[in-house]
Write a protein that holds these residues in place. Structure first.
Motif, PDB file in Angstrom:
ATOM      1  N   ILE A 190       0.882  -1.184  -0.176  1.00 15.87           N
ATOM      2  CA  ILE A 190       0.069   0.002  -0.093  1.00 15.87           C
ATOM      3  C   ILE A 190       0.835   1.348  -0.075  1.00 15.87           C
ATOM      4  N   GLU A 191       1.931   1.159   0.809  1.00 15.90           N
ATOM      5  CA  GLU A 191       2.838   2.374   0.656  1.00 15.90           C
ATOM      6  C   GLU A 191       3.663   2.819  -0.713  1.00 15.90           C
ATOM      7  N   GLU A 192       3.883   1.716  -1.364  1.00 14.36           N
ATOM      8  CA  GLU A 192       4.344   1.758  -2.754  1.00 14.36           C
ATOM      9  C   GLU A 192       3.205   2.216  -3.660  1.00 14.36           C
ATOM     10  N   PHE A 193       2.200   1.596  -3.452  1.00 21.90           N
ATOM     11  CA  PHE A 193       1.172   2.178  -4.407  1.00 21.90           C
ATOM     12  C   PHE A 193       0.791   3.815  -4.165  1.00 21.90           C
ATOM     13  N   ILE A 194       0.816   4.007  -2.974  1.00 19.86           N
ATOM     14  CA  ILE A 194       0.486   5.481  -2.598  1.00 19.86           C
ATOM     15  C   ILE A 194       1.413   6.413  -3.393  1.00 19.86           C
ATOM     16  N   LYS A 195       2.739   5.931  -3.069  1.00 17.20           N
ATOM     17  CA  LYS A 195       4.010   6.877  -3.384  1.00 17.20           C
ATOM     18  C   LYS A 195       3.819   6.753  -4.819  1.00 17.20           C
ATOM     19  N   LYS A 196       3.652   5.880  -5.880  1.00 15.55           N
ATOM     20  CA  LYS A 196       3.314   5.733  -7.169  1.00 15.55           C
ATOM     21  C   LYS A 196       2.394   6.854  -7.453  1.00 15.55           C
ATOM     22  N   GLU A 197       1.317   6.678  -6.936  1.00 16.45           N
ATOM     23  CA  GLU A 197       0.080   7.550  -7.194  1.00 16.45           C
ATOM     24  C   GLU A 197       0.412   8.970  -6.763  1.00 16.45           C
ATOM     25  N   LYS A 198       0.922   9.338  -5.897  1.00 14.01           N
ATOM     26  CA  LYS A 198       1.366  10.673  -5.659  1.00 14.01           C
ATOM     27  C   LYS A 198       2.240  11.328  -6.552  1.00 14.01           C
ATOM     28  N   GLU A 199       3.259  10.565  -7.065  1.00 15.73           N
ATOM     29  CA  GLU A 199       3.930  10.782  -8.018  1.00 15.73           C
ATOM     30  C   GLU A 199       3.159  11.309  -9.332  1.00 15.73           C
ATOM     31  N   LYS A 200       2.191  10.341  -9.678  1.00 15.56           N
ATOM     32  CA  LYS A 200       1.355  10.759 -10.971  1.00 15.56           C
ATOM     33  C   LYS A 200       0.600  11.951 -10.662  1.00 15.56           C
ATOM     34  N   ALA A 201       0.112  12.180  -9.609  1.00 14.30           N
ATOM     35  CA  ALA A 201      -0.554  13.394  -9.233  1.00 14.30           C
ATOM     36  C   ALA A 201       0.335  14.721  -9.257  1.00 14.30           C
ATOM     37  N   ARG A 202       1.602  14.632  -8.876  1.00 14.55           N
ATOM     38  CA  ARG A 202       2.348  15.761  -9.032  1.00 14.55           C
ATOM     39  C   ARG A 202       2.699  15.868 -10.516  1.00 14.55           C
ATOM     40  N   LYS A 203       2.874  14.975 -11.305  1.00 17.69           N
ATOM     41  CA  LYS A 203       2.882  15.297 -12.842  1.00 17.69           C
ATOM     42  C   LYS A 203       1.652  15.822 -13.449  1.00 17.69           C
ATOM     43  N   LEU A 204       0.327  15.417 -12.946  1.00 17.94           N
ATOM     44  CA  LEU A 204      -0.965  15.717 -13.416  1.00 17.94           C
ATOM     45  C   LEU A 204      -0.896  17.453 -13.121  1.00 17.94           C
ATOM     46  N   LYS A 205      -0.357  17.838 -11.979  1.00 17.40           N
ATOM     47  CA  LYS A 205      -0.464  19.249 -11.777  1.00 17.40           C
ATOM     48  C   LYS A 205       0.135  20.138 -12.579  1.00 17.40           C
ATOM     49  N   GLN A 206       1.064  19.537 -13.401  1.00 17.15           N
ATOM     50  CA  GLN A 206       1.913  20.349 -14.397  1.00 17.15           C
ATOM     51  C   GLN A 206       1.192  20.435 -15.458  1.00 17.15           C
ATOM     52  N   THR A 207      -0.037  19.922 -16.016  1.00 20.03           N
ATOM     53  CA  THR A 207      -0.702  19.505 -17.205  1.00 20.03           C
ATOM     54  C   THR A 207      -1.521  20.920 -17.286  1.00 20.03           C
ATOM     55  N   ARG A 208      -1.983  21.230 -18.644  1.00 21.00           N
ATOM     56  CA  ARG A 208      -2.932  21.926 -19.056  1.00 21.00           C
ATOM     57  C   ARG A 208      -4.386  21.870 -18.703  1.00 21.00           C
ATOM     58  N   TRP A 209      -4.656  20.464 -18.400  1.00 25.23           N
ATOM     59  CA  TRP A 209      -5.901  20.040 -17.895  1.00 25.23           C
ATOM     60  C   TRP A 209      -6.116  20.613 -16.537  1.00 25.23           C
ATOM     61  N   TRP A 210      -4.951  20.365 -15.716  1.00 24.78           N
ATOM     62  CA  TRP A 210      -5.235  20.794 -14.156  1.00 24.78           C
ATOM     63  C   TRP A 210      -5.289  22.369 -14.230  1.00 24.78           C
ATOM     64  N   ARG A 211      -4.510  23.008 -15.132  1.00 27.14           N
ATOM     65  CA  ARG A 211      -4.593  24.554 -14.811  1.00 27.14           C
ATOM     66  C   ARG A 211      -6.054  24.986 -15.366  1.00 27.14           C
ATOM     67  N   ARG A 212      -6.680  24.163 -16.096  1.00 22.60           N
ATOM     68  CA  ARG A 212      -7.997  24.423 -16.602  1.00 22.60           C
ATOM     69  C   ARG A 212      -9.047  24.215 -15.470  1.00 22.60           C
ATOM     70  N   GLN A 213      -8.748  23.358 -14.694  1.00 19.09           N
ATOM     71  CA  GLN A 213      -9.707  23.014 -13.672  1.00 19.09           C
ATOM     72  C   GLN A 213      -9.415  24.091 -12.466  1.00 19.09           C
ATOM     73  N   LEU A 214      -8.165  24.600 -12.375  1.00 17.81           N
ATOM     74  CA  LEU A 214      -8.061  25.501 -11.411  1.00 17.81           C
ATOM     75  C   LEU A 214      -8.574  26.940 -11.782  1.00 17.81           C
ATOM     76  N   GLU A 215      -8.577  27.309 -13.141  1.00 17.34           N
ATOM     77  CA  GLU A 215      -9.075  28.627 -13.711  1.00 17.34           C
ATOM     78  C   GLU A 215     -10.503  28.780 -13.195  1.00 17.34           C
ATOM     79  N   ARG A 216     -11.546  27.791 -13.156  1.00 15.33           N
ATOM     80  CA  ARG A 216     -12.618  28.079 -12.769  1.00 15.33           C
ATOM     81  C   ARG A 216     -12.738  28.652 -11.233  1.00 15.33           C
ATOM     82  N   GLY A 217     -11.724  28.164 -10.470  1.00 16.91           N
ATOM     83  CA  GLY A 217     -11.681  28.890  -9.096  1.00 16.91           C
ATOM     84  C   GLY A 217     -12.895  28.400  -8.184  1.00 16.91           C
TER      85      GLY A 217
END
Length: 102
Positions: free
Chosen positions: A8-35
């Protein structure tokens, strides 16, 4: 012999890394723009939104677009590790208060 399964620890670490990468995407920036917080519907502005996993990583959720939403810090702190239906009453209360106050 090495297991093909992640702890479970390895799974969570892997998924947190995916989330950090997703934060850098245009998709996430559009989600935030709505506020707007996904849960309470309040307009708080992009800088006050956090990334939340609707189904928490600790409960088997993943860092995929379908499971990630922008939310205010207040909702994120209150939700913690709960599944959406486990705190549905809280969300209903928030939405009814919003309707009564405006």
């Amino acid at each position: 012999m090495k297991s093909d399964f992640l702890s479970i620890e390895e799974f969570i670490k892997k998924e947190k890394e995916k989330a950090r990468k997703l934060k850098q995407t245009r998709w996430w920036r559009r989600q935030l723009e709505r506020g707007i917080c996904y849960y309470c519907g309040k307009r708080v502005g992009a800088k006050k939104l956090t990334m939340d996993h609707k189904i928490p990583l600790s409960r088997g959720g993943t860092s995929d677009r379908l499971n990630i939403v922008p939310c205010c810090k207040e909702c994120n702190n209150k939700k913690k590790y709960l599944l959406p239906w486990e705190w549905e009453e809280y969300i209903k209360k928030l939405k009814s208060e919003k309707g009564d106050g405006e």
